[in-house]
Write a protein that holds these residues in place. Structure first.
Motif, PDB file in Angstrom:
ATOM      1  N   LEU A  22      21.019   9.850   2.640  1.00 29.25           N
ATOM      2  CA  LEU A  22      20.386   9.364   1.418  1.00 29.25           C
ATOM      3  C   LEU A  22      20.175  10.440   0.360  1.00 29.25           C
ATOM      4  N   GLY A  23      20.221  11.713   0.755  1.00 29.08           N
ATOM      5  CA  GLY A  23      20.022  12.792  -0.197  1.00 29.08           C
ATOM      6  C   GLY A  23      18.654  12.738  -0.842  1.00 29.08           C
ATOM      7  N   LYS A  24      18.630  12.853  -2.176  1.00 29.86           N
ATOM      8  CA  LYS A  24      17.371  12.918  -2.917  1.00 29.86           C
ATOM      9  C   LYS A  24      16.603  11.592  -2.913  1.00 29.86           C
ATOM     10  N   ASN A  25      17.254  10.528  -2.446  1.00 34.90           N
ATOM     11  CA  ASN A  25      16.584   9.213  -2.415  1.00 34.90           C
ATOM     12  C   ASN A  25      15.783   8.986  -1.136  1.00 34.90           C
ATOM     13  N   THR A  26      15.691  10.018  -0.306  1.00 35.23           N
ATOM     14  CA  THR A  26      15.065   9.872   1.013  1.00 35.23           C
ATOM     15  C   THR A  26      13.625   9.381   0.942  1.00 35.23           C
ATOM     16  N   GLN A  27      12.777  10.063   0.169  1.00 34.38           N
ATOM     17  CA  GLN A  27      11.362   9.698   0.142  1.00 34.38           C
ATOM     18  C   GLN A  27      11.160   8.293  -0.409  1.00 34.38           C
ATOM     19  N   GLY A  28      11.918   7.951  -1.438  1.00 35.56           N
ATOM     20  CA  GLY A  28      11.813   6.607  -1.992  1.00 35.56           C
ATOM     21  C   GLY A  28      12.196   5.548  -0.976  1.00 35.56           C
ATOM     22  N   TYR A  29      13.224   5.846  -0.180  1.00 33.29           N
ATOM     23  CA  TYR A  29      13.655   4.903   0.844  1.00 33.29           C
ATOM     24  C   TYR A  29      12.583   4.760   1.926  1.00 33.29           C
ATOM     25  N   ILE A  30      12.021   5.886   2.360  1.00 33.74           N
ATOM     26  CA  ILE A  30      10.971   5.843   3.376  1.00 33.74           C
ATOM     27  C   ILE A  30       9.779   5.024   2.874  1.00 33.74           C
ATOM     28  N   ASN A  31       9.430   5.223   1.616  1.00 37.36           N
ATOM     29  CA  ASN A  31       8.324   4.452   1.043  1.00 37.36           C
ATOM     30  C   ASN A  31       8.638   2.956   1.024  1.00 37.36           C
ATOM     31  N   SER A  32       9.909   2.611   0.763  1.00 33.72           N
ATOM     32  CA  SER A  32      10.285   1.198   0.727  1.00 33.72           C
ATOM     33  C   SER A  32      10.193   0.577   2.121  1.00 33.72           C
ATOM     34  N   VAL A  33      10.513   1.365   3.146  1.00 36.28           N
ATOM     35  CA  VAL A  33      10.379   0.873   4.527  1.00 36.28           C
ATOM     36  C   VAL A  33       8.913   0.624   4.847  1.00 36.28           C
ATOM     37  N   LEU A  34       8.063   1.567   4.488  1.00 34.20           N
ATOM     38  CA  LEU A  34       6.625   1.414   4.739  1.00 34.20           C
ATOM     39  C   LEU A  34       6.067   0.208   3.990  1.00 34.20           C
ATOM     40  N   ASN A  35       6.536   0.001   2.773  1.00 33.69           N
ATOM     41  CA  ASN A  35       6.068  -1.149   1.993  1.00 33.69           C
ATOM     42  C   ASN A  35       6.545  -2.461   2.612  1.00 33.69           C
ATOM     43  N   ALA A  36       7.802  -2.479   3.058  1.00 38.32           N
ATOM     44  CA  ALA A  36       8.361  -3.696   3.655  1.00 38.32           C
ATOM     45  C   ALA A  36       7.594  -4.082   4.914  1.00 38.32           C
ATOM     46  N   VAL A  37       7.250  -3.095   5.708  1.00 35.94           N
ATOM     47  CA  VAL A  37       6.505  -3.362   6.949  1.00 35.94           C
ATOM     48  C   VAL A  37       5.055  -3.716   6.626  1.00 35.94           C
ATOM     49  N   GLY A  38       4.476  -2.978   5.683  1.00 32.21           N
ATOM     50  CA  GLY A  38       3.079  -3.211   5.338  1.00 32.21           C
ATOM     51  C   GLY A  38       2.828  -4.571   4.714  1.00 32.21           C
ATOM     52  N   ASN A  39       3.840  -5.131   4.078  1.00 36.18           N
ATOM     53  CA  ASN A  39       3.691  -6.437   3.426  1.00 36.18           C
ATOM     54  C   ASN A  39       4.041  -7.602   4.335  1.00 36.18           C
ATOM     55  N   ASN A  40       4.373  -7.315   5.579  1.00 32.07           N
ATOM     56  CA  ASN A  40       4.732  -8.370   6.526  1.00 32.07           C
ATOM     57  C   ASN A  40       3.828  -8.254   7.751  1.00 32.07           C
ATOM     58  N   LYS A  41       2.818  -9.107   7.823  1.00 32.45           N
ATOM     59  CA  LYS A  41       1.865  -9.049   8.928  1.00 32.45           C
ATOM     60  C   LYS A  41       2.533  -9.262  10.286  1.00 32.45           C
ATOM     61  N   LEU A  42       3.645  -9.996  10.295  1.00 31.12           N
ATOM     62  CA  LEU A  42       4.326 -10.283  11.553  1.00 31.12           C
ATOM     63  C   LEU A  42       4.957  -9.031  12.161  1.00 31.12           C
ATOM     64  N   LEU A  43       5.132  -7.989  11.335  1.00 28.58           N
ATOM     65  CA  LEU A  43       5.713  -6.747  11.832  1.00 28.58           C
ATOM     66  C   LEU A  43       4.652  -5.757  12.300  1.00 28.58           C
ATOM     67  N   SER A  44       3.382  -6.134  12.188  1.00 28.91           N
ATOM     68  CA  SER A  44       2.303  -5.200  12.516  1.00 28.91           C
ATOM     69  C   SER A  44       2.308  -4.806  13.991  1.00 28.91           C
ATOM     70  N   ASN A  45       2.841  -5.680  14.861  1.00 33.57           N
ATOM     71  CA  ASN A  45       2.864  -5.372  16.287  1.00 33.57           C
ATOM     72  C   ASN A  45       4.200  -4.810  16.759  1.00 33.57           C
ATOM     73  N   ALA A  46       5.151  -4.677  15.834  1.00 32.74           N
ATOM     74  CA  ALA A  46       6.472  -4.162  16.213  1.00 32.74           C
ATOM     75  C   ALA A  46       6.395  -2.662  16.481  1.00 32.74           C
ATOM     76  N   SER A  47       7.141  -2.205  17.455  1.00 34.07           N
ATOM     77  CA  SER A  47       7.123  -0.786  17.790  1.00 34.07           C
ATOM     78  C   SER A  47       7.698   0.043  16.655  1.00 34.07           C
ATOM     79  N   ALA A  48       7.120   1.223  16.475  1.00 33.66           N
ATOM     80  CA  ALA A  48       7.598   2.123  15.421  1.00 33.66           C
ATOM     81  C   ALA A  48       9.034   2.551  15.671  1.00 33.66           C
ATOM     82  N   SER A  49       9.400   2.713  16.939  1.00 30.60           N
ATOM     83  CA  SER A  49      10.766   3.155  17.245  1.00 30.60           C
ATOM     84  C   SER A  49      11.794   2.100  16.860  1.00 30.60           C
ATOM     85  N   SER A  50      11.451   0.807  17.022  1.00 30.50           N
ATOM     86  CA  SER A  50      12.407  -0.237  16.648  1.00 30.50           C
ATOM     87  C   SER A  50      12.562  -0.324  15.137  1.00 30.50           C
ATOM     88  N   ILE A  51      11.461  -0.076  14.409  1.00 27.15           N
ATOM     89  CA  ILE A  51      11.535  -0.061  12.949  1.00 27.15           C
ATOM     90  C   ILE A  51      12.345   1.137  12.471  1.00 27.15           C
TER      91      ILE A  51
END
Length: 257
Positions: A22-51
């Protein structure tokens, strides 16, 4: 959202792996993953390794994990999260290949349908009518045209797509199944995957199609090189946090980066 996931995704060795693709887009991508998970309550119990596994796969394909775009997204299965590539993601990868000129799918409504030639696959539609989209479609169609001029059309009735989903989707009857939450998108993807069988595909597109089995089975689709990173960080969690406490995990990750 668990502190565990935040710590893992922001660990230096994890960022390094994402930065390779991803190069320079790394942090933005990581933030988007955190937002996607944080906005979906059904993913709250999913293992971090699977995400992490799914996020790395999407990053390798250079597909955003933002659910609003529909390129790729997580589907919860109890304590696991499985990456699914959306039909928009398949279209994106097809366009990047440089071999496909047109690739699209659409619902077909009763007033649009005229005839379908079972030999040539040619679908004839009444293009003058405006369909009532409040009604259920009678089927879905996907169309492919390559840069060389080759064309192929695939059509499936609504009933046949339902049968397909019931046969191959183990969570079809679940209220959280993508077939329940967005049947239209899943039907389009089904038809696009069918029509892509006749297309020249790039490595990325082949990878996306072969790895994406809807929700037929949950499997690890992390590339072998990235799998070592997932296992390494997961081991840090289990070895250093037996009681599920992650306050010191970042320090451990930094020390082992």
């Amino acid at each position: 959202m668990s502190n565990e996931l935040k710590t893992i995704l922001n660990a230096p060795n994890t960022k390094e792996k994402f930065a390779e693709v991803l190069g320079k887009n790394t942090q933005g991508y990581i933030n988007s993953v955190l937002n996607a998970v944080g906005n979906n309550k059904l993913l709250s119990n999913a293992s971090a390794s699977s995400i992490l596994s799914g996020a790395m796969k999407a990053a390798t394909l250079n597909l955003s994990i933002d659910p609003n775009l529909g390129y790729a997204y997580f589907v919860p299965y109890g304590h696991e999260a499985q990456l699914q590539v959306g039909y928009q993601g398949l279209i994106q990868l097809a366009q990047r290949s440089g071999q496909i000129k047109i690739l699209n799918a659409a619902p077909i409504y009763e007033e649009q349908f005229k005839s379908l030639d079972p030999v040539t696959g040619k679908l004839i539609l009444n293009k003058k009518v405006i369909p009532d989209k409040n009604k259920k479609p009678i089927g879905y169609v996907a169309y492919l045209k390559t840069v060389t001029g080759f064309e192929h059309t695939e059509f499936m009735s609504y009933t046949d797509i339902e049968k397909f989903a019931k046969r191959f989707s183990k969570s079809f009857n679940s209220s959280t199944s993508p077939w329940k939450t967005d049947f239209n998108a899943m039907a389009k993807k089904t038809l696009i995957k069918q029509v892509l069988k006749y297309a020249p595909m790039s490595i990325d597109l082949q990878t996306a199609v072969s790895a994406d089995n809807d929700d037929i089975e949950v499997k690890d689709v992390t590339p072998s090189g990235d799998k070592q990173t997932v296992d390494k960080i997961s081991n840090l969690i289990s070895d250093n946090n037996p009681d599920g406490k992650f306050s010191q995990l970042e320090e451990v990750a930094n020390a082992n980066s």
